[in-house]
Design an enzyme around this catalytic site. Structure first.
Site, PDB file in Angstrom:
ATOM      1  N   GLU A  46       0.842  -1.197   0.000  1.00  0.00           N
ATOM      2  CA  GLU A  46       0.000   0.000   0.000  1.00  0.00           C
ATOM      3  C   GLU A  46       0.882   1.253   0.000  1.00  0.00           C
ATOM      4  O   GLU A  46       1.902   1.312   0.683  1.00  0.00           O
ATOM      5  CB  GLU A  46      -0.907   0.006   1.234  1.00  0.00           C
ATOM      6  CG  GLU A  46      -1.855   1.188   1.278  1.00  0.00           C
ATOM      7  CD  GLU A  46      -2.713   1.219   2.533  1.00  0.00           C
ATOM      8  OE1 GLU A  46      -3.886   1.606   2.425  1.00  0.00           O
ATOM      9  OE2 GLU A  46      -2.215   0.860   3.619  1.00  0.00           O
ATOM     10  N   LYS A 128      -8.785   3.517  -2.386  1.00  0.00           N
ATOM     11  CA  LYS A 128      -9.351   3.045  -1.121  1.00  0.00           C
ATOM     12  C   LYS A 128     -10.637   3.819  -0.825  1.00  0.00           C
ATOM     13  O   LYS A 128     -10.664   5.049  -0.895  1.00  0.00           O
ATOM     14  CB  LYS A 128      -8.332   3.252  -0.005  1.00  0.00           C
ATOM     15  CG  LYS A 128      -8.666   2.578   1.318  1.00  0.00           C
ATOM     16  CD  LYS A 128      -7.482   2.716   2.266  1.00  0.00           C
ATOM     17  CE  LYS A 128      -7.717   2.017   3.591  1.00  0.00           C
ATOM     18  NZ  LYS A 128      -6.521   2.092   4.467  1.00  0.00           N
ATOM     19  N   CYS A 163      -4.951  -2.542   2.747  1.00  0.00           N
ATOM     20  CA  CYS A 163      -4.948  -2.523   4.203  1.00  0.00           C
ATOM     21  C   CYS A 163      -6.259  -3.079   4.786  1.00  0.00           C
ATOM     22  O   CYS A 163      -6.631  -4.201   4.489  1.00  0.00           O
ATOM     23  CB  CYS A 163      -4.666  -1.101   4.681  1.00  0.00           C
ATOM     24  SG  CYS A 163      -4.116  -0.955   6.388  1.00  0.00           S
TER      25      CYS A 163
END
EC number: 4.2.1.66
Length: 366
Positions: A46, A128, A163
């Site tokens: 990430e 995200k 994540c």
């Protein structure tokens, strides 16, 4: 028909903190290394570029400002020569690249993942959907047209999440519904459980991410799951500490957390604490057969007549305009960022040289 057997790699390494140019070069170096090793896929952590801003968990507002400014200055625009260099490296090595980076678009940073195919084209661009807790200091939310993950490739149906998205049951259900076979669970840099202080929950240290969330994703979805992780050095600790604050001295708690899991959730590979580089895996998609035969949550082991997921992939515009025909003008993020233009096409070359007309420039501008 997709390949059923091939070699892949997951990166566990220290980013080039706050240094876009060096980060791009290190990315290309890893792509070249994976390509030379015969890999068909390489997966990065990430926000690998310019590194995960773990400092935001440890500083106050005033302390964060110099770091935040430098972080934004070294974030990566999609429609940039730096990003095109990475795309060319994928093309040169005939490899798929799952790349996590801090994307800056207009004045907002996003926790972005792209999947680049062996021709250098971006076949998945996602952001995200919700930055985690203090990440909201740095990043904005993804939109309806930037959150889907699973993409049909010659390697099978490949998905990627960032994540804590990997423990989001709704995103997991969406990926399962699209027949995911290989998953990139991209993680940032995390301290280990020895740093945990009550009342901070165990959710917030590395071991649950590596050894609970990631194998749970594999076993629940029946996918090969690669979990690239960032690392930290003593120098990295210093760089990520504001002036006037004593930096930590032992980076070992942040290291050794990358993993690769089989489709049944069993461990395939984990690195030593001091390992920095590529973790390799020989993927066989046929290993997904029995795990999905036992528990296919997108097919015979689900009841859509009882439980269904509502998904909205429309982009919600801040400003809407009527088109000449009385409808509403809309655009996709992908189109606005120029991802529908082939790598090194005449349009890109004109833009780089400044020779494109105003209309073409506006069509691709931020």
């Amino acid at each position: 028909m997709p390949l059923t057997k091939y070699k892949a790699a997951a990166v566990t390494s220290e980013p080039c903190w706050f240094d876009l140019t060096a980060g791009v070069q290190k990315t290309i170096d890893f792509i070249n290394e994976a390509g030379a090793a015969g890999c068909k896929l390489v997966a990065f952590p990430e926000v690998w570029i310019p590194g995960y801003p773990y400092w935001m968990w440890k500083v106050n507002y005033q302390q964060s400002l110099p770091l935040l400014k430098k972080y934004r200055e070294n974030s990566l625009p999609i429609d940039s020569e730096e990003f095109r260099k990475i795309r060319r490296a994928a093309r040169d090595n005939q490899i798929h690249v799952s790349l996590g980076f801090s994307e800056i678009d207009h004045a907002t940073c996003y926790l972005t993942q792209t999947l680049i195919d062996p021709t250098g084209e971006v076949i998945n661009h996602r952001r995200k959907i919700k930055p985690t807790h203090v990440e909201k200091l740095v990043y904005g939310d993804g939109a309806g047209d930037t959150f889907k993950s699973v993409t049909q490739t010659e390697l099978g149906r490949l998905g990627q999440l960032n994540c804590w998205e990997n423990m989001n049951p709704f995103l997991k259900a969406l990926n399962v519904s699209e027949g995911e076979q290989i998953h990139i669970a991209a993680w940032p840099v995390y301290p280990g459980k020895e740093t945990l202080n009550y009342p901070d929950p165990a959710t917030n240290v590395a071991e649950p991410a590596s050894d609970l969330v990631t194998p749970a994703y594999a076993i629940e979805t029946g996918t090969w799951t690669l979990a690239p992780f960032q690392r930290l050095s003593k120098e990295g600790l210093k760089i990520n500490t504001p002036e006037g604050i004593e930096p930590e001295t032992d980076p070992s708690t942040y290291n050794g957390h990358a993993r690769i899991y089989r489709p049944d959730g069993s461990l395939y590979a984990k690195p030593d604490k001091d390992f920095d580089g590529l973790m390799f895996v020989d993927i066989d998609l046929n290993e997904c057969q029995l795990t999905k035969a036992l528990a296919d949550f997108s097919g015979h082991y689900m009841r859509p007549d009882l439980i269904r997921l509502l998904v909205d992939t429309r982009r919600k515009e801040l400003v809407t305009e009527a088109d000449p025909h009385g409808g509403i003008t809309s655009y996709s993020t992908r189109q606005r960022l120029g991802l529908d233009v082939l790598l090194d096409s005449d349009v890109q070359k004109q833009k780089k040289s400044g020779a494109s007309d105003l209309g073409a420039t506006n069509a691709l501008a931020y």
